[in-house]
Design a protein around this motif. Structure first.
Motif, PDB file in Angstrom:
ATOM      1  N   PRO A  96       5.984  -5.435   9.231  1.00  0.00           N
ATOM      2  CA  PRO A  96       6.521  -6.709   9.710  1.00  0.00           C
ATOM      3  C   PRO A  96       6.323  -7.831   8.695  1.00  0.00           C
ATOM      4  O   PRO A  96       5.280  -7.932   8.049  1.00  0.00           O
ATOM      5  N   ARG A  97       7.350  -8.647   8.564  1.00  0.00           N
ATOM      6  CA  ARG A  97       7.342  -9.709   7.554  1.00  0.00           C
ATOM      7  C   ARG A  97       6.173 -10.669   7.739  1.00  0.00           C
ATOM      8  O   ARG A  97       5.789 -10.985   8.870  1.00  0.00           O
ATOM      9  N   VAL A  98       5.630 -11.093   6.638  1.00  0.00           N
ATOM     10  CA  VAL A  98       4.594 -12.120   6.622  1.00  0.00           C
ATOM     11  C   VAL A  98       5.248 -13.455   6.322  1.00  0.00           C
ATOM     12  O   VAL A  98       4.949 -14.463   6.941  1.00  0.00           O
ATOM     13  N   ILE A  99       6.159 -13.443   5.328  1.00  0.00           N
ATOM     14  CA  ILE A  99       6.980 -14.606   4.997  1.00  0.00           C
ATOM     15  C   ILE A  99       8.392 -14.098   4.719  1.00  0.00           C
ATOM     16  O   ILE A  99       8.597 -12.907   4.491  1.00  0.00           O
ATOM     17  N   GLY A 100       9.340 -14.994   4.712  1.00  0.00           N
ATOM     18  CA  GLY A 100      10.719 -14.612   4.432  1.00  0.00           C
ATOM     19  C   GLY A 100      11.438 -14.133   5.679  1.00  0.00           C
ATOM     20  O   GLY A 100      10.986 -14.351   6.796  1.00  0.00           O
ATOM     21  N   PHE A 101      12.562 -13.448   5.452  1.00  0.00           N
ATOM     22  CA  PHE A 101      13.416 -13.018   6.557  1.00  0.00           C
ATOM     23  C   PHE A 101      13.465 -11.512   6.737  1.00  0.00           C
ATOM     24  O   PHE A 101      14.041 -11.030   7.701  1.00  0.00           O
ATOM     25  N   LYS A 102      12.897 -10.768   5.783  1.00  0.00           N
ATOM     26  CA  LYS A 102      12.938  -9.304   5.848  1.00  0.00           C
ATOM     27  C   LYS A 102      11.531  -8.740   5.949  1.00  0.00           C
ATOM     28  O   LYS A 102      10.583  -9.317   5.422  1.00  0.00           O
ATOM     29  N   ASP A 103      11.417  -7.582   6.583  1.00  0.00           N
ATOM     30  CA  ASP A 103      10.151  -6.854   6.571  1.00  0.00           C
ATOM     31  C   ASP A 103       9.900  -6.345   5.153  1.00  0.00           C
ATOM     32  O   ASP A 103      10.823  -6.265   4.336  1.00  0.00           O
ATOM     33  N   HIS A 104       8.655  -6.002   4.858  1.00  0.00           N
ATOM     34  CA  HIS A 104       8.248  -5.678   3.486  1.00  0.00           C
ATOM     35  C   HIS A 104       8.071  -4.175   3.275  1.00  0.00           C
ATOM     36  O   HIS A 104       7.439  -3.495   4.077  1.00  0.00           O
ATOM     37  N   SER A 105       8.614  -3.671   2.164  1.00  0.00           N
ATOM     38  CA  SER A 105       8.445  -2.265   1.803  1.00  0.00           C
ATOM     39  C   SER A 105       7.305  -2.068   0.808  1.00  0.00           C
ATOM     40  O   SER A 105       6.948  -0.933   0.493  1.00  0.00           O
ATOM     41  N   ALA A 106       6.723  -3.171   0.307  1.00  0.00           N
ATOM     42  CA  ALA A 106       5.623  -3.091  -0.652  1.00  0.00           C
ATOM     43  C   ALA A 106       4.879  -4.419  -0.677  1.00  0.00           C
ATOM     44  O   ALA A 106       5.409  -5.446  -0.252  1.00  0.00           O
ATOM     45  N   ILE A 107       3.655  -4.355  -1.199  1.00  0.00           N
ATOM     46  CA  ILE A 107       2.882  -5.575  -1.436  1.00  0.00           C
ATOM     47  C   ILE A 107       2.159  -5.418  -2.765  1.00  0.00           C
ATOM     48  O   ILE A 107       1.687  -4.328  -3.103  1.00  0.00           O
ATOM     49  N   THR A 108       2.098  -6.505  -3.534  1.00  0.00           N
ATOM     50  CA  THR A 108       1.296  -6.546  -4.748  1.00  0.00           C
ATOM     51  C   THR A 108       0.107  -7.454  -4.488  1.00  0.00           C
ATOM     52  O   THR A 108       0.273  -8.569  -3.991  1.00  0.00           O
ATOM     53  N   VAL A 109      -1.083  -6.952  -4.811  1.00  0.00           N
ATOM     54  CA  VAL A 109      -2.326  -7.688  -4.587  1.00  0.00           C
ATOM     55  C   VAL A 109      -3.112  -7.755  -5.890  1.00  0.00           C
ATOM     56  O   VAL A 109      -3.225  -6.772  -6.605  1.00  0.00           O
ATOM     57  N   THR A 110      -3.652  -8.928  -6.204  1.00  0.00           N
ATOM     58  CA  THR A 110      -4.371  -9.117  -7.469  1.00  0.00           C
ATOM     59  C   THR A 110      -5.879  -8.947  -7.271  1.00  0.00           C
ATOM     60  O   THR A 110      -6.663  -9.865  -7.494  1.00  0.00           O
ATOM     61  N   VAL A 111      -6.265  -7.754  -6.860  1.00  0.00           N
ATOM     62  CA  VAL A 111      -7.679  -7.453  -6.666  1.00  0.00           C
ATOM     63  C   VAL A 111      -8.391  -7.384  -8.016  1.00  0.00           C
ATOM     64  O   VAL A 111      -7.767  -7.176  -9.062  1.00  0.00           O
ATOM     65  N   ASP A 112      -9.699  -7.540  -7.992  1.00  0.00           N
ATOM     66  CA  ASP A 112     -10.490  -7.495  -9.215  1.00  0.00           C
ATOM     67  C   ASP A 112     -10.542  -6.087  -9.797  1.00  0.00           C
ATOM     68  O   ASP A 112     -10.433  -5.903 -11.000  1.00  0.00           O
ATOM     69  N   ASP A 113     -10.685  -5.084  -8.952  1.00  0.00           N
ATOM     70  CA  ASP A 113     -10.820  -3.692  -9.385  1.00  0.00           C
ATOM     71  C   ASP A 113      -9.505  -2.939  -9.159  1.00  0.00           C
ATOM     72  O   ASP A 113      -9.327  -2.260  -8.153  1.00  0.00           O
ATOM     73  N   LEU A 114      -8.590  -3.070 -10.105  1.00  0.00           N
ATOM     74  CA  LEU A 114      -7.272  -2.453  -9.977  1.00  0.00           C
ATOM     75  C   LEU A 114      -7.369  -0.938  -9.875  1.00  0.00           C
ATOM     76  O   LEU A 114      -6.800  -0.323  -8.967  1.00  0.00           O
ATOM     77  N   ASP A 115      -8.078  -0.321 -10.815  1.00  0.00           N
ATOM     78  CA  ASP A 115      -8.189   1.138 -10.829  1.00  0.00           C
ATOM     79  C   ASP A 115      -8.912   1.667  -9.598  1.00  0.00           C
ATOM     80  O   ASP A 115      -8.557   2.723  -9.068  1.00  0.00           O
ATOM     81  N   GLY A 116      -9.916   0.938  -9.139  1.00  0.00           N
ATOM     82  CA  GLY A 116     -10.659   1.354  -7.948  1.00  0.00           C
ATOM     83  C   GLY A 116      -9.788   1.372  -6.710  1.00  0.00           C
ATOM     84  O   GLY A 116      -9.864   2.298  -5.895  1.00  0.00           O
ATOM     85  N   LEU A 117      -8.939   0.346  -6.540  1.00  0.00           N
ATOM     86  CA  LEU A 117      -8.063   0.310  -5.377  1.00  0.00           C
ATOM     87  C   LEU A 117      -7.026   1.429  -5.452  1.00  0.00           C
ATOM     88  O   LEU A 117      -6.790   2.119  -4.459  1.00  0.00           O
ATOM     89  N   VAL A 118      -6.441   1.642  -6.626  1.00  0.00           N
ATOM     90  CA  VAL A 118      -5.458   2.725  -6.763  1.00  0.00           C
ATOM     91  C   VAL A 118      -6.103   4.069  -6.427  1.00  0.00           C
ATOM     92  O   VAL A 118      -5.549   4.867  -5.675  1.00  0.00           O
ATOM     93  N   ALA A 119      -7.296   4.314  -6.950  1.00  0.00           N
ATOM     94  CA  ALA A 119      -7.989   5.586  -6.687  1.00  0.00           C
ATOM     95  C   ALA A 119      -8.314   5.743  -5.204  1.00  0.00           C
ATOM     96  O   ALA A 119      -8.163   6.832  -4.641  1.00  0.00           O
TER      97      ALA A 119
END
Length: 126
Positions: A95-118
């Motif tokens: 479900p949409r957080v902002i805008g008019f369409k629901d979201h198929s992806a989110i980009t997040v600027t976490v500190d530990d990029l590799d840790g989150l992916v793993a």
């Protein structure tokens, strides 16, 4: 598991009015859910809805910092710095957080990029 955002103080005037807070906001993964918070904004979906994640780098600040939509698709960004982020993809739009369409992806600027992916790969493998 909690993955806090990397907050770049140069961009405080962008993320602070949106309510984002260091040490409070970021991504939380459990065996059941993926949750990303950004101040008063929240995106949550079952971990079974997450199809994968990859890290991206070398952001321009005007495209990465703040809460924003992608110009290319229906993706959402919770951004606090330009160091990089993790793009998380969903099988079913959330479900949409902002805008008019629901979201198929989110980009997040976490500190530990590799840790989150793993961590996402470990929960979605199989």
């Amino acid at each position: 598991m909690f993955f806090p955002y990397r907050f770049d103080p140069r961009f405080t005037m962008i993320w602070r009015p949106l309510g984002a807070r260091k040490g409070v906001d970021g991504v939380t993964l459990t065996d059941e859910t993926f949750t990303a918070t950004f101040g008063r904004a929240r995106l949550e979906t079952p971990i079974a809805n997450v199809t994968g994640a990859h890290s991206t780098h070398d952001y321009q600040w005007w495209k990465a910092v703040g809460m924003r939509l992608s110009f290319a698709d229906d993706g959402l960004t919770f951004g606090t710095s330009t160091h990089g982020g993790v793009c998380v993809h969903f099988a079913e739009r959330v479900p949409r957080v902002i805008g008019f369409k629901d979201h198929s992806a989110i980009t997040v600027t976490v500190d530990d990029l590799d840790g989150l992916v793993a961590a996402i790969e470990a929960r979605t493998a199989g």
